[in-house]
Design a protein around this motif. Structure first.
Motif, short mmCIF file in Angstrom:
data_model
loop_
_atom_site.label_atom_id
_atom_site.label_comp_id
_atom_site.label_asym_id
_atom_site.label_seq_id
_atom_site.Cartn_x
_atom_site.Cartn_y
_atom_site.Cartn_z
N LEU A 21 0.80 -1.22 0.00
CA LEU A 21 0.00 0.00 0.00
C LEU A 21 0.84 1.28 0.00
CD1 LEU A 21 -2.93 -0.93 2.40
CD2 LEU A 21 -2.99 -0.69 -0.09
N ASP A 22 1.95 1.28 0.72
CA ASP A 22 2.75 2.49 0.78
C ASP A 22 3.43 2.81 -0.56
OD1 ASP A 22 4.38 0.22 1.25
OD2 ASP A 22 5.91 1.45 2.21
N GLU A 23 3.54 1.83 -1.45
CA GLU A 23 4.15 2.04 -2.76
C GLU A 23 3.11 2.22 -3.86
OE1 GLU A 23 7.11 -0.88 -3.79
OE2 GLU A 23 7.75 -1.03 -1.69
N LEU A 24 1.86 1.94 -3.57
CA LEU A 24 0.82 1.92 -4.60
C LEU A 24 0.65 3.25 -5.35
CD1 LEU A 24 -1.14 0.10 -6.03
CD2 LEU A 24 -2.82 0.62 -4.27
N PRO A 25 0.60 4.41 -4.67
CA PRO A 25 0.44 5.65 -5.44
C PRO A 25 1.57 5.87 -6.46
CG PRO A 25 -0.01 6.06 -3.13
CD PRO A 25 0.56 4.66 -3.23
N ARG A 26 2.80 5.62 -6.04
CA ARG A 26 3.94 5.81 -6.94
C ARG A 26 3.85 4.86 -8.13
NH1 ARG A 26 8.35 3.08 -7.73
NH2 ARG A 26 8.06 1.79 -5.88
N VAL A 27 3.61 3.60 -7.86
CA VAL A 27 3.54 2.60 -8.93
C VAL A 27 2.38 2.91 -9.87
CG1 VAL A 27 3.09 0.16 -9.40
CG2 VAL A 27 4.71 0.82 -7.61
N ALA A 28 1.23 3.23 -9.32
CA ALA A 28 0.05 3.50 -10.16
C ALA A 28 0.28 4.69 -11.07
CB ALA A 28 -1.18 3.74 -9.28
N VAL A 29 0.85 5.76 -10.54
CA VAL A 29 1.07 6.96 -11.35
C VAL A 29 2.20 6.75 -12.34
CG1 VAL A 29 1.77 9.38 -11.30
CG2 VAL A 29 0.11 8.54 -9.64
N LEU A 30 3.36 6.32 -11.87
CA LEU A 30 4.52 6.23 -12.75
C LEU A 30 4.39 5.14 -13.82
CD1 LEU A 30 7.49 6.79 -10.28
CD2 LEU A 30 6.44 8.43 -11.85
N HIS A 31 3.78 4.02 -13.48
CA HIS A 31 3.74 2.91 -14.42
C HIS A 31 2.45 2.82 -15.23
CE1 HIS A 31 7.49 1.19 -13.00
NE2 HIS A 31 7.09 1.49 -11.78
N TYR A 32 1.39 3.46 -14.75
CA TYR A 32 0.11 3.27 -15.43
C TYR A 32 -0.64 4.56 -15.76
CZ TYR A 32 0.92 -1.58 -14.34
OH TYR A 32 1.48 -2.83 -14.26
N ALA A 33 -0.58 5.58 -14.91
CA ALA A 33 -1.38 6.78 -15.16
C ALA A 33 -0.73 7.73 -16.17
CB ALA A 33 -1.65 7.53 -13.85
N LEU A 34 0.60 7.77 -16.18
CA LEU A 34 1.28 8.67 -17.11
C LEU A 34 1.08 8.22 -18.55
CD1 LEU A 34 4.74 9.33 -15.42
CD2 LEU A 34 2.84 10.93 -15.65
N PRO A 35 0.83 9.17 -19.44
CA PRO A 35 0.76 8.81 -20.86
C PRO A 35 2.11 8.27 -21.33
CG PRO A 35 -0.05 11.06 -20.50
CD PRO A 35 0.57 10.58 -19.21
N GLU A 36 2.08 7.40 -22.32
CA GLU A 36 3.31 6.79 -22.85
C GLU A 36 4.34 7.84 -23.22
OE1 GLU A 36 5.90 3.89 -23.58
OE2 GLU A 36 3.87 3.47 -22.92
N ARG A 37 3.91 8.94 -23.82
CA ARG A 37 4.83 10.01 -24.24
C ARG A 37 5.54 10.62 -23.03
NH1 ARG A 37 8.65 11.60 -26.75
NH2 ARG A 37 8.79 13.77 -27.30
N ALA A 38 4.83 10.78 -21.91
CA ALA A 38 5.45 11.33 -20.70
C ALA A 38 6.51 10.38 -20.17
CB ALA A 38 4.39 11.60 -19.64
N ARG A 39 6.23 9.09 -20.20
CA ARG A 39 7.22 8.11 -19.74
C ARG A 39 8.46 8.16 -20.63
NH1 ARG A 39 2.56 5.11 -18.91
NH2 ARG A 39 2.89 3.86 -20.78
N ALA A 40 8.26 8.31 -21.93
CA ALA A 40 9.39 8.40 -22.86
C ALA A 40 10.23 9.64 -22.58
CB ALA A 40 8.90 8.40 -24.30
N GLU A 41 9.57 10.77 -22.30
CA GLU A 41 10.29 12.00 -21.96
C GLU A 41 11.07 11.82 -20.67
OE1 GLU A 41 7.58 15.30 -21.77
OE2 GLU A 41 7.24 15.32 -23.93
N ASP A 42 10.46 11.20 -19.67
CA ASP A 42 11.14 10.96 -18.39
C ASP A 42 12.35 10.05 -18.57
OD1 ASP A 42 9.25 12.54 -17.14
OD2 ASP A 42 8.15 10.86 -16.25
N ASP A 43 12.18 9.00 -19.38
CA ASP A 43 13.30 8.09 -19.62
C ASP A 43 14.45 8.82 -20.31
OD1 ASP A 43 11.87 6.03 -18.49
OD2 ASP A 43 11.29 5.12 -20.42
N ALA A 44 14.13 9.68 -21.27
CA ALA A 44 15.17 10.44 -21.98
C ALA A 44 15.88 11.39 -21.02
CB ALA A 44 14.56 11.20 -23.15
#
Length: 88
Positions: free
Chosen positions: A42-65
């Motif tokens: 539970l203490d990790e759920l908000p981070r995992v949900a937002v970073l791995h699932y809520a962010l649009p694919e393009r945002a994840r690509a920008e973050d990775d870059a």
């Protein structure tokens, strides 16, 4: 109030509940989401949900870059929480 992020210079509102996140996912990612939610502490759920699932694919690509650039030692444009330039 929902969360927002910036993608390609535009503000994007993110899903605000686990149900909204799941509904916004392509059908082929929903079983993975369900499994992850069921197994994440539970203490990790908000981070995992937002970073791995809520962010649009393009945002994840920008973050990775950005992370690749920082890990390569390019700190151009990074600032401290108070807005002053970051200096290592």
């Amino acid at each position: 109030m929902g969360r927002t992020t910036t993608v390609d210079g535009r503000t994007v509102e993110l899903p605000n509940t686990l149900g909204e996140i799941r509904a916004a996912l392509p059908e082929e990612r929903r079983a993975e989401f369900d499994k992850t939610v069921a197994e994440t502490p539970l203490d990790e759920l908000p981070r995992v949900a937002v970073l791995h699932y809520a962010l649009p694919e393009r945002a994840r690509a920008e973050d990775d870059a950005l992370m690749d650039r920082i890990q390569a030692g390019d700190l151009t444009g990074l600032v401290n929480a108070d807005g002053t330039p970051f200096v290592p």
